[in-house]
Design a protein around this motif. Sequence first.
Motif, PDB file in Angstrom:
ATOM      1  N   THR A  51       0.999  -1.291   0.139  1.00  0.00           N
ATOM      2  CA  THR A  51       0.293  -0.214  -0.065  1.00  0.00           C
ATOM      3  C   THR A  51       0.784   0.778  -0.302  1.00  0.00           C
ATOM      4  OG1 THR A  51      -0.937  -0.743   0.879  1.00  0.00           O
ATOM      5  CG2 THR A  51      -1.569   1.130   1.176  1.00  0.00           C
ATOM      6  N   PRO A  52       0.246   1.991  -0.988  1.00  0.00           N
ATOM      7  CA  PRO A  52       1.472   3.150  -0.485  1.00  0.00           C
ATOM      8  C   PRO A  52       1.629   3.921   0.843  1.00  0.00           C
ATOM      9  CG  PRO A  52       0.136   3.162  -3.063  1.00  0.00           C
ATOM     10  CD  PRO A  52      -0.228   2.329  -1.886  1.00  0.00           C
ATOM     11  N   PHE A  53       2.631   4.572   0.646  1.00  0.00           N
ATOM     12  CA  PHE A  53       2.359   5.447   2.000  1.00  0.00           C
ATOM     13  C   PHE A  53       1.706   7.230   1.779  1.00  0.00           C
ATOM     14  CE2 PHE A  53       5.842   2.031   2.933  1.00  0.00           C
ATOM     15  CZ  PHE A  53       5.624   2.103   4.223  1.00  0.00           C
ATOM     16  N   ALA A  54       2.135   7.406   0.914  1.00  0.00           N
ATOM     17  CA  ALA A  54       2.014   8.547   0.891  1.00  0.00           C
ATOM     18  C   ALA A  54       0.198   8.893   0.767  1.00  0.00           C
ATOM     19  CB  ALA A  54       1.659   9.475  -0.624  1.00  0.00           C
ATOM     20  N   GLY A  55      -0.472   9.420   1.652  1.00  0.00           N
ATOM     21  CA  GLY A  55      -1.850   9.616   2.293  1.00  0.00           C
ATOM     22  C   GLY A  55      -2.218   9.241   2.574  1.00  0.00           C
ATOM     23  N   ARG A  56      -1.671   7.782   2.757  1.00  0.00           N
ATOM     24  CA  ARG A  56      -2.203   6.473   3.364  1.00  0.00           C
ATOM     25  C   ARG A  56      -2.368   6.429   5.022  1.00  0.00           C
ATOM     26  NH1 ARG A  56      -5.503   4.745   0.645  1.00  0.00           N
ATOM     27  NH2 ARG A  56      -6.017   3.060   1.547  1.00  0.00           N
ATOM     28  N   PRO A  57      -3.331   5.856   5.711  1.00  0.00           N
ATOM     29  CA  PRO A  57      -3.870   5.523   7.057  1.00  0.00           C
ATOM     30  C   PRO A  57      -2.171   4.749   7.806  1.00  0.00           C
ATOM     31  CG  PRO A  57      -5.879   5.401   6.133  1.00  0.00           C
ATOM     32  CD  PRO A  57      -4.858   5.546   4.688  1.00  0.00           C
ATOM     33  N   ILE A  58      -2.162   5.120   9.102  1.00  0.00           N
ATOM     34  CA  ILE A  58      -1.209   4.512   9.499  1.00  0.00           C
ATOM     35  C   ILE A  58      -1.965   4.258  10.768  1.00  0.00           C
ATOM     36  CG2 ILE A  58       0.611   5.211  10.768  1.00  0.00           C
ATOM     37  CD1 ILE A  58       1.413   7.218   9.065  1.00  0.00           C
ATOM     38  N   THR A  91     -13.640  -9.219  21.290  1.00  0.00           N
ATOM     39  CA  THR A  91     -14.178  -8.729  20.237  1.00  0.00           C
ATOM     40  C   THR A  91     -15.278 -10.399  20.011  1.00  0.00           C
ATOM     41  OG1 THR A  91     -12.990  -7.990  19.121  1.00  0.00           O
ATOM     42  CG2 THR A  91     -14.200  -8.498  18.405  1.00  0.00           C
ATOM     43  N   LEU A  92     -16.569  -9.358  19.999  1.00  0.00           N
ATOM     44  CA  LEU A  92     -17.666 -10.417  19.426  1.00  0.00           C
ATOM     45  C   LEU A  92     -18.375 -10.373  18.189  1.00  0.00           C
ATOM     46  CD1 LEU A  92     -21.139  -9.569  22.726  1.00  0.00           C
ATOM     47  CD2 LEU A  92     -19.004 -11.509  21.956  1.00  0.00           C
ATOM     48  N   GLU A  93     -17.899  -8.547  17.856  1.00  0.00           N
ATOM     49  CA  GLU A  93     -18.045  -8.463  16.635  1.00  0.00           C
ATOM     50  C   GLU A  93     -17.499  -7.376  15.891  1.00  0.00           C
ATOM     51  OE1 GLU A  93     -22.214  -6.388  14.156  1.00  0.00           O
ATOM     52  OE2 GLU A  93     -22.482  -7.423  15.883  1.00  0.00           O
ATOM     53  N   GLU A  94     -16.352  -7.430  14.536  1.00  0.00           N
ATOM     54  CA  GLU A  94     -15.882  -6.519  14.353  1.00  0.00           C
ATOM     55  C   GLU A  94     -16.555  -6.222  13.267  1.00  0.00           C
ATOM     56  OE1 GLU A  94     -12.817  -9.314  12.598  1.00  0.00           O
ATOM     57  OE2 GLU A  94     -11.300  -8.434  14.270  1.00  0.00           O
ATOM     58  N   HIS A  95     -16.672  -4.806  12.292  1.00  0.00           N
ATOM     59  CA  HIS A  95     -17.653  -3.529  12.064  1.00  0.00           C
ATOM     60  C   HIS A  95     -16.344  -2.798  10.729  1.00  0.00           C
ATOM     61  CE1 HIS A  95     -20.949  -4.089  14.397  1.00  0.00           C
ATOM     62  NE2 HIS A  95     -19.379  -3.468  15.723  1.00  0.00           N
ATOM     63  N   PRO A  96     -16.767  -2.961   9.838  1.00  0.00           N
ATOM     64  CA  PRO A  96     -16.296  -1.933   8.946  1.00  0.00           C
ATOM     65  C   PRO A  96     -15.679  -1.155   8.958  1.00  0.00           C
ATOM     66  CG  PRO A  96     -17.650  -2.625   7.479  1.00  0.00           C
ATOM     67  CD  PRO A  96     -18.455  -3.036   9.297  1.00  0.00           C
ATOM     68  N   ASP A  97     -15.882   0.328  10.042  1.00  0.00           N
ATOM     69  CA  ASP A  97     -15.334   1.332   9.694  1.00  0.00           C
ATOM     70  C   ASP A  97     -14.212   0.261  11.360  1.00  0.00           C
ATOM     71  OD1 ASP A  97     -16.759   0.385  12.092  1.00  0.00           O
ATOM     72  OD2 ASP A  97     -17.297   2.758  13.034  1.00  0.00           O
ATOM     73  N   GLY A  98     -13.194   0.359  11.487  1.00  0.00           N
ATOM     74  CA  GLY A  98     -12.864  -0.845  12.231  1.00  0.00           C
ATOM     75  C   GLY A  98     -12.744  -0.842  14.298  1.00  0.00           C
ATOM     76  N   ALA A 133      -9.121  -2.363   7.710  1.00  0.00           N
ATOM     77  CA  ALA A 133     -10.208  -1.843   7.769  1.00  0.00           C
ATOM     78  C   ALA A 133     -10.171  -0.732   7.088  1.00  0.00           C
ATOM     79  CB  ALA A 133     -11.193  -2.107   9.494  1.00  0.00           C
ATOM     80  N   VAL A 134      -9.157  -0.076   7.681  1.00  0.00           N
ATOM     81  CA  VAL A 134      -8.556   2.038   7.137  1.00  0.00           C
ATOM     82  C   VAL A 134      -8.138   1.700   5.556  1.00  0.00           C
ATOM     83  CG1 VAL A 134      -9.408   2.090   9.099  1.00  0.00           C
ATOM     84  CG2 VAL A 134      -6.898   1.909   8.621  1.00  0.00           C
ATOM     85  N   ASP A 135      -7.200   0.202   5.329  1.00  0.00           N
ATOM     86  CA  ASP A 135      -6.087   0.204   4.133  1.00  0.00           C
ATOM     87  C   ASP A 135      -5.221   0.792   4.942  1.00  0.00           C
ATOM     88  OD1 ASP A 135      -5.661  -1.440   2.169  1.00  0.00           O
ATOM     89  OD2 ASP A 135      -6.748   0.570   0.834  1.00  0.00           O
ATOM     90  N   ALA A 136      -4.857   0.761   5.773  1.00  0.00           N
ATOM     91  CA  ALA A 136      -2.859   1.012   6.214  1.00  0.00           C
ATOM     92  C   ALA A 136      -1.892   0.097   5.496  1.00  0.00           C
ATOM     93  CB  ALA A 136      -3.310   1.201   7.972  1.00  0.00           C
ATOM     94  N   ALA A 137      -1.410   1.934   5.063  1.00  0.00           N
ATOM     95  CA  ALA A 137       0.430   1.569   5.122  1.00  0.00           C
ATOM     96  C   ALA A 137       1.124   0.392   5.589  1.00  0.00           C
ATOM     97  CB  ALA A 137       0.420   3.195   4.101  1.00  0.00           C
ATOM     98  N   THR A 138       0.957   1.219   7.075  1.00  0.00           N
ATOM     99  CA  THR A 138       1.944   0.296   7.590  1.00  0.00           C
ATOM    100  C   THR A 138       1.243   0.811   8.897  1.00  0.00           C
ATOM    101  OG1 THR A 138       4.322   0.935   8.744  1.00  0.00           O
ATOM    102  CG2 THR A 138       2.937   2.784   8.980  1.00  0.00           C
ATOM    103  N   LEU A 139       1.956   0.014  10.288  1.00  0.00           N
ATOM    104  CA  LEU A 139       1.612   0.067  11.554  1.00  0.00           C
ATOM    105  C   LEU A 139       2.870   0.189  12.177  1.00  0.00           C
ATOM    106  CD1 LEU A 139       0.325  -2.870  10.464  1.00  0.00           C
ATOM    107  CD2 LEU A 139      -0.619  -2.166  12.475  1.00  0.00           C
ATOM    108  N   VAL A 140       2.568   1.480  13.378  1.00  0.00           N
ATOM    109  CA  VAL A 140       3.641   1.893  14.138  1.00  0.00           C
ATOM    110  C   VAL A 140       3.119   1.269  15.881  1.00  0.00           C
ATOM    111  CG1 VAL A 140       4.529   4.003  15.362  1.00  0.00           C
ATOM    112  CG2 VAL A 140       3.994   3.788  13.514  1.00  0.00           C
ATOM    113  N   VAL A 141       4.211   0.477  16.269  1.00  0.00           N
ATOM    114  CA  VAL A 141       4.155  -0.087  17.391  1.00  0.00           C
ATOM    115  C   VAL A 141       5.311  -0.026  18.424  1.00  0.00           C
ATOM    116  CG1 VAL A 141       2.333  -1.977  16.955  1.00  0.00           C
ATOM    117  CG2 VAL A 141       4.761  -2.236  17.186  1.00  0.00           C
TER     118      VAL A 141
END
Length: 180
Positions: A14-21, A59-66, A124-132
């Motif tokens: 997933t391209p980084f530019a403008g993508r969710p993190i 978790t009982l249910e996961e929704h499309p918005d995360g 759900a948000v089509d993130a480019a990366t994760l930070v932990v």
Amino acid sequence: MPHVVPQPHPSRLTPFAGRPIVVGLVPGQADLVALTAIALARATGGVLWFAYADPERVTLEEHPDGTVLHTPLDPDGVATDWRRTDEDLRAGLTALLADAPDVAWQFRYLAGRPDRALTHLARAVDAATLVVGARTPGVRGRVRELLDGSVAFHLTHHQHRPVLVVPLQVVDWSDPVVRG
């Protein structure tokens, strides 16, 4: 027919530019993880999706918005006030991000295993990366990692997005005891 697990591949990048993190948080964690994510969002123009996965809830249910519908892991146990934790984390982020009005952000209170919850949110948000953050310093962090494993390790081995691990404590290699 055997189940085929999709593997990391350039076509899945997933391209980084403008993508969710997606940013995994832990109550009481040093601000360094969030500050690193803010710097990354400024560099890429991405929206930050901060999240805490409460291991005492399921978790009982996961929704499309995360978002997720969740309940206590042990319905007969002593219930922690998850709403208070949610409010505290949101308040901390609001204060921290007051100096970053140019960075858009959201917060999600998740449940269950942090690696699975963060992976669901990233999908759900089509993130480019994760930070932990790296392992939580101290005895509590070591015990949790021993029982649950490293969130960063699980993320890097169970989903295709790159993971940025922020060091929270480093070893002084000049110390003769450490060099051993």
